[in-house]
Design an enzyme around this catalytic site. Structure first.
Site, PDB file in Angstrom:
ATOM      1  N   HIS A 193       0.824  -1.211   0.000  1.00  0.00           N
ATOM      2  CA  HIS A 193       0.000   0.000   0.000  1.00  0.00           C
ATOM      3  C   HIS A 193       0.859   1.263   0.000  1.00  0.00           C
ATOM      4  O   HIS A 193       0.553   2.232  -0.679  1.00  0.00           O
ATOM      5  CB  HIS A 193      -0.887   0.039   1.243  1.00  0.00           C
ATOM      6  CG  HIS A 193      -1.857  -1.081   1.309  1.00  0.00           C
ATOM      7  ND1 HIS A 193      -2.633  -1.444   0.243  1.00  0.00           N
ATOM      8  CD2 HIS A 193      -2.174  -1.919   2.318  1.00  0.00           C
ATOM      9  CE1 HIS A 193      -3.392  -2.463   0.593  1.00  0.00           C
ATOM     10  NE2 HIS A 193      -3.139  -2.771   1.848  1.00  0.00           N
ATOM     11  N   ARG A 336      -5.773  -4.809 -19.288  1.00  0.00           N
ATOM     12  CA  ARG A 336      -5.148  -6.128 -19.175  1.00  0.00           C
ATOM     13  C   ARG A 336      -5.978  -6.973 -18.227  1.00  0.00           C
ATOM     14  O   ARG A 336      -6.330  -6.524 -17.139  1.00  0.00           O
ATOM     15  CB  ARG A 336      -3.728  -5.993 -18.624  1.00  0.00           C
ATOM     16  CG  ARG A 336      -3.116  -7.352 -18.342  1.00  0.00           C
ATOM     17  CD  ARG A 336      -1.680  -7.271 -17.946  1.00  0.00           C
ATOM     18  NE  ARG A 336      -1.500  -6.880 -16.580  1.00  0.00           N
ATOM     19  CZ  ARG A 336      -0.304  -6.751 -16.010  1.00  0.00           C
ATOM     20  NH1 ARG A 336       0.791  -6.938 -16.719  1.00  0.00           N
ATOM     21  NH2 ARG A 336      -0.194  -6.407 -14.755  1.00  0.00           N
ATOM     22  N   GLU A 435       5.650 -11.940 -22.803  1.00  0.00           N
ATOM     23  CA  GLU A 435       6.533 -11.796 -21.643  1.00  0.00           C
ATOM     24  C   GLU A 435       7.123 -13.131 -21.190  1.00  0.00           C
ATOM     25  O   GLU A 435       7.800 -13.208 -20.174  1.00  0.00           O
ATOM     26  CB  GLU A 435       5.818 -11.076 -20.490  1.00  0.00           C
ATOM     27  CG  GLU A 435       4.394 -11.486 -20.253  1.00  0.00           C
ATOM     28  CD  GLU A 435       3.668 -10.615 -19.229  1.00  0.00           C
ATOM     29  OE1 GLU A 435       4.276  -9.737 -18.615  1.00  0.00           O
ATOM     30  OE2 GLU A 435       2.455 -10.844 -19.038  1.00  0.00           O
ATOM     31  N   ASN A 458       9.407  -6.459 -18.318  1.00  0.00           N
ATOM     32  CA  ASN A 458       9.754  -6.753 -16.919  1.00  0.00           C
ATOM     33  C   ASN A 458       9.806  -8.258 -16.719  1.00  0.00           C
ATOM     34  O   ASN A 458      10.748  -8.796 -16.134  1.00  0.00           O
ATOM     35  CB  ASN A 458       8.709  -6.173 -15.954  1.00  0.00           C
ATOM     36  CG  ASN A 458       8.524  -4.694 -16.127  1.00  0.00           C
ATOM     37  OD1 ASN A 458       9.367  -4.029 -16.712  1.00  0.00           O
ATOM     38  ND2 ASN A 458       7.425  -4.161 -15.632  1.00  0.00           N
ATOM     39  N   ASP A 459       8.795  -8.933 -17.194  1.00  0.00           N
ATOM     40  CA  ASP A 459       8.778 -10.384 -17.056  1.00  0.00           C
ATOM     41  C   ASP A 459       9.641 -11.063 -18.109  1.00  0.00           C
ATOM     42  O   ASP A 459      10.289 -12.065 -17.815  1.00  0.00           O
ATOM     43  CB  ASP A 459       7.337 -10.915 -17.143  1.00  0.00           C
ATOM     44  CG  ASP A 459       6.628 -10.785 -15.810  1.00  0.00           C
ATOM     45  OD1 ASP A 459       7.247 -11.079 -14.782  1.00  0.00           O
ATOM     46  OD2 ASP A 459       5.450 -10.371 -15.791  1.00  0.00           O
ATOM     47  N   CYS A 506       5.397  -2.420 -22.977  1.00  0.00           N
ATOM     48  CA  CYS A 506       4.790  -1.776 -21.815  1.00  0.00           C
ATOM     49  C   CYS A 506       5.549  -2.071 -20.520  1.00  0.00           C
ATOM     50  O   CYS A 506       5.106  -1.722 -19.441  1.00  0.00           O
ATOM     51  CB  CYS A 506       3.318  -2.180 -21.665  1.00  0.00           C
ATOM     52  SG  CYS A 506       3.087  -3.929 -21.356  1.00  0.00           S
TER      53      CYS A 506
HETATM   54  C1  PEP Z   1       5.827  -6.617 -17.702  1.00  0.00           C
HETATM   55  O1  PEP Z   1       5.996  -7.763 -17.273  1.00  0.00           O
HETATM   56  O2  PEP Z   1       6.683  -6.000 -18.359  1.00  0.00           O
HETATM   57  C2  PEP Z   1       4.571  -5.905 -17.420  1.00  0.00           C
HETATM   58  C3  PEP Z   1       4.309  -4.746 -17.954  1.00  0.00           C
HETATM   59  O3  PEP Z   1       3.710  -6.479 -16.547  1.00  0.00           O
HETATM   60  P1  PEP Z   1       3.891  -6.430 -14.946  1.00  0.00           P
HETATM   61  O4  PEP Z   1       5.028  -5.501 -14.627  1.00  0.00           O
HETATM   62  O5  PEP Z   1       2.593  -5.979 -14.397  1.00  0.00           O
HETATM   63  O6  PEP Z   1       4.201  -7.864 -14.645  1.00  0.00           O
HETATM   64 MG    MG Z   2       4.278  -8.881 -16.577  1.00  0.00          MG
END
Ligand code: PEP
Ligand code: MG
Length: 606
Positions: A193, A336, A435, A458-459, A506
């Site tokens: 939070h 999403r 991802e 990111n993933d 993204c």
């Molecule tokens: C990602 O994995 O790049 C992504 C945008 O999703 P999240 O960061 O929510 O896993």
């Molecule tokens: Mg992700």
């Protein structure tokens, strides 16, 4: 006093410099006192009356927070109210008053000691975040029972950086945020939070800084470097001066960059690129607009589920998605579908205790196993599609079968709505997040099934390099410029384009100027990022031609190591963009370039 540099987790970007305010609410000063048999009833009454008063206070706070921060933030207090009613907290206290004949405050405190121990023994982010909620309740009830309510408030008398073990929702709600320059907490992660609220309020924050409380005293000078996840205590003159200058520069840059807000994201040779914002909470759509987003490229809907003690109903979702769709229209809103699991666990699915949560029951897997839940979200998104330019995106797709299955649930939802005569956008575009490496490898097949791709770097980085994106010990391996990652992105872009579908990014890479330059050169069509990064990326895009970016990316694809890639990119980055970036480095391992090695980086043994 020597300077300390502590490594934590990035909670909310930005730089704050100021004196420390220590917030330590865990000292209840409980008086242990036995009571006589004749006092038992009145003590029980006092306890129950106190719970009712705390419930009233919570409702009032909920209203205040709703006015200040919006309904989603306020929902946190629903879960507090539920906890207050929980028999597991009330009954042992009542028993202790009756059988051990102790005061209500002592009985209640004892109950909480047990609960705290239970929470402390569980290692996962969901439970750590709930521990903060539990402490919040404990603090409120004890303060009332002990008549020490004034100590509930964070009484900041001037601008300060708040250091706390954790910050509960009511701590932050009661804070005079105009006085809070930054947060440093010992626990918490990017989904806690405190992090969500800090980002919403644009307050720099570093979380998970072990030993922050024992290293600081009130009045010490501190620096919060939210972008690098660093906290400095008693910085030396040089570091202080450097950060003060950087903070001023960032302010100037921010003001300057806002002038780009109205300009199109177009390269010097006229290629139009789409720049959108990532949001977790609906209110952030305003921030995205402030920074010039042309729509929302990633709405992480799981926060609607994380902030609430029970699953949001279809109606509630329609209300939330529909409102957003209207606000963002005519620009696109990419919704999403749920990405719960991994490190994001809701009240409903917290029973899952997995060895490898990031490789486990998460995102689309969890949705396909809970058809009713998935269908209700898809119905809500479809209904909202009648109100704006809504697109649907599936996370964590690992192969064609999974994508086809997800689409079939969507088709069912469409059919049902048609039968019910409910309007929706029949041409609503469908996208897949890329991802997972297996998805990247079969991107050509996936491209036949969808209208767009969005690469979740990111993933993708975490799964390609097999490096946990939240683990500090292996953070040095988490490298967006790893040639394996770059080649994978290139093949996804090529596969998408071969099928004539747009490919955007993204993940965090989209909001980093160097990465954006590379991605542009690799052929990426759109970028969606944390809204605050938008102006900087717009400036980067406007300072190059697509051809330059192509040449840069092609050269980078021939390089082998991060050091080579980093130094090459720094050399070729347009001067005006480089000057605007934080000194001295802005790449993945930024803290390495600082004069002081972060304390936690020195750890080499277990
Ligand atoms: C990602 O994995 O790049 C992504 C945008 O999703 P999240 O960061 O929510 O896993
Ligand atoms: Mg992700």
């Amino acid at each position: 006093m020597s300077m300390k540099c502590l490594q934590g987790i990035q909670g909310s970007s930005g730089i704050a410099v100021g004196p420390v305010y220590i917030h330590d609410p865990e000292d209840p000063l409980i008086d242990y006192r036995r009571i006589s048999e004749g006092e038992v009833d009145s003590e029980i009454q006092r306890f129950q009356f106190t719970l009712a008063q705390v419930a009233d206070d919570l409702k009032a706070t909920r209203t205040q927070v709703e006015e200040k921060l919006g309904r989603d933030h306020a929902q946190i207090f629903d879960s507090h109210l539920l906890m207050l009613e929980d028999a597991a907290l009330r009954d042992p206290t009542l028993d202790a008053i009756r059988t051990s004949r102790v005061t209500a405050e002592y009985a209640f405190w004892q109950t909480f000691q047990t609960v705290r121990r239970q929470f402390d023994s569980i290692q996962d982010e969901f439970y750590r975040a709930r521990r903060a909620d539990i402490l919040d309740i404990e603090k409120r009830v004890l303060a009332k029972l002990c008549q020490r309510e004034d100590e509930l408030l964070v009484r900041i008398t001037g601008e300060a950086i708040v250091i706390a073990h954790d910050l509960t929702p009511s701590d932050t709600a009661h804070m005079d945020c105009d006085q809070v320059l930054g947060f440093i907490t010992e626990v918490g992660g990017s989904t806690s939070h405190a992090a969500i609220i800090a980002r919403g309020l644009e307050i720099p924050a570093v979380l998970g800084v072990e030993g922050a409380l024992s290293s600081a005293k009130p009045g010490d000078m501190a620096i919060v470097d939210g972008r690098r996840g660093l906290a400095f205590l008693n910085p030396d003159h040089e570091t202080l001066a450097r950060y003060q200058a950087e903070a001023r520069r960032l302010e100037e840059i921010k003001a300057g960059l806002l002038t780009f807000k109205e300009m199109p994201a177009v390269t010097l040779d006229g290629l139009r690129v789409s720049l959108q914002g990532n949001i977790e909470l609906p209110e952030e759509v305003l921030t995205a607009a402030t920074y010039g987003a042309e729509g929302i490229g990633l709405y992480r809907t799981e926060y609607l589920y994380l902030m609430s003690p029970r699953l949001p109903t279809e109606e509630k979702q329609v209300e939330a998605y529909g409102k957003l769709a209207r606000e963002v229209s005519p620009d696109p809103l990419v919704i999403r579908t749920l990405d719960l699991g991994g490190d994001k666990l809701s009240y409903v699915f917290h029973h899952t205790n997995e060895m490898n949560p990031f490789l486990g029951w998460r995102a689309i897997r969890l949705c396909l196993a809970n058809r009713d839940l998935f269908r209700s979200q898809l119905r809500a998104i479809l209904k909202a599609s009648a109100e704006g330019n809504v697109r649907i995106m599936f996370p964590l797709i690992s192969g064609v079968e999974e994508l086809i299955e997800a689409k079939s649930v969507l088709d069912e939802a469409r059919e049902d709505l048609k039968k019910e005569g409910v309007p929706f956008d029949e041409s609503c575009k469908i996208g897949a997040m890329i991802e997972v490496p297996s998805a990247a490898m079969v991107a050509d097949q996936l491209a036949e099934e969808v209208d767009f791709f969005s690469i979740g770097t990111n993933d993708l980085i975490q799964y390609t390099i097999a490096v946990d994106r939240g683990n500090k010990r292996v953070a040095y391996l988490y490298d967006p410029f790893h040639p394996g990652v770059l080649r994978m992105i290139k093949s996804v872009v090529d596969a998408g384009h071969a099928q004539n579908i747009p490919v955007s990014v993204c993940g965090e890479m989209a909001g980093d100027p160097l990465s954006a330059l590379l991605l542009l050169g690799l052929g990426v069509d759109g970028f969606s990022m944390s809204p605050r990064a938008l102006p900087e990326i717009k400036r980067t895009i406007r300072s190059v031609t697509r051809e330059d970016a192509n040449l840069i990316s092609n050269h980078v694809l021939s390089l082998r190591t991060r050091v080579e890639i980093q130094s090459y990119l720094q050399d070729v980055l347009p001067a005006e963009v480089r000057q605007a970036l934080p000194d001295p480095l802005y790449l993945c391992l930024e803290s390495e370039s600082l004069d002081v090695e972060p304390e936690s980086k020195r750890e080499t043994s277990l």
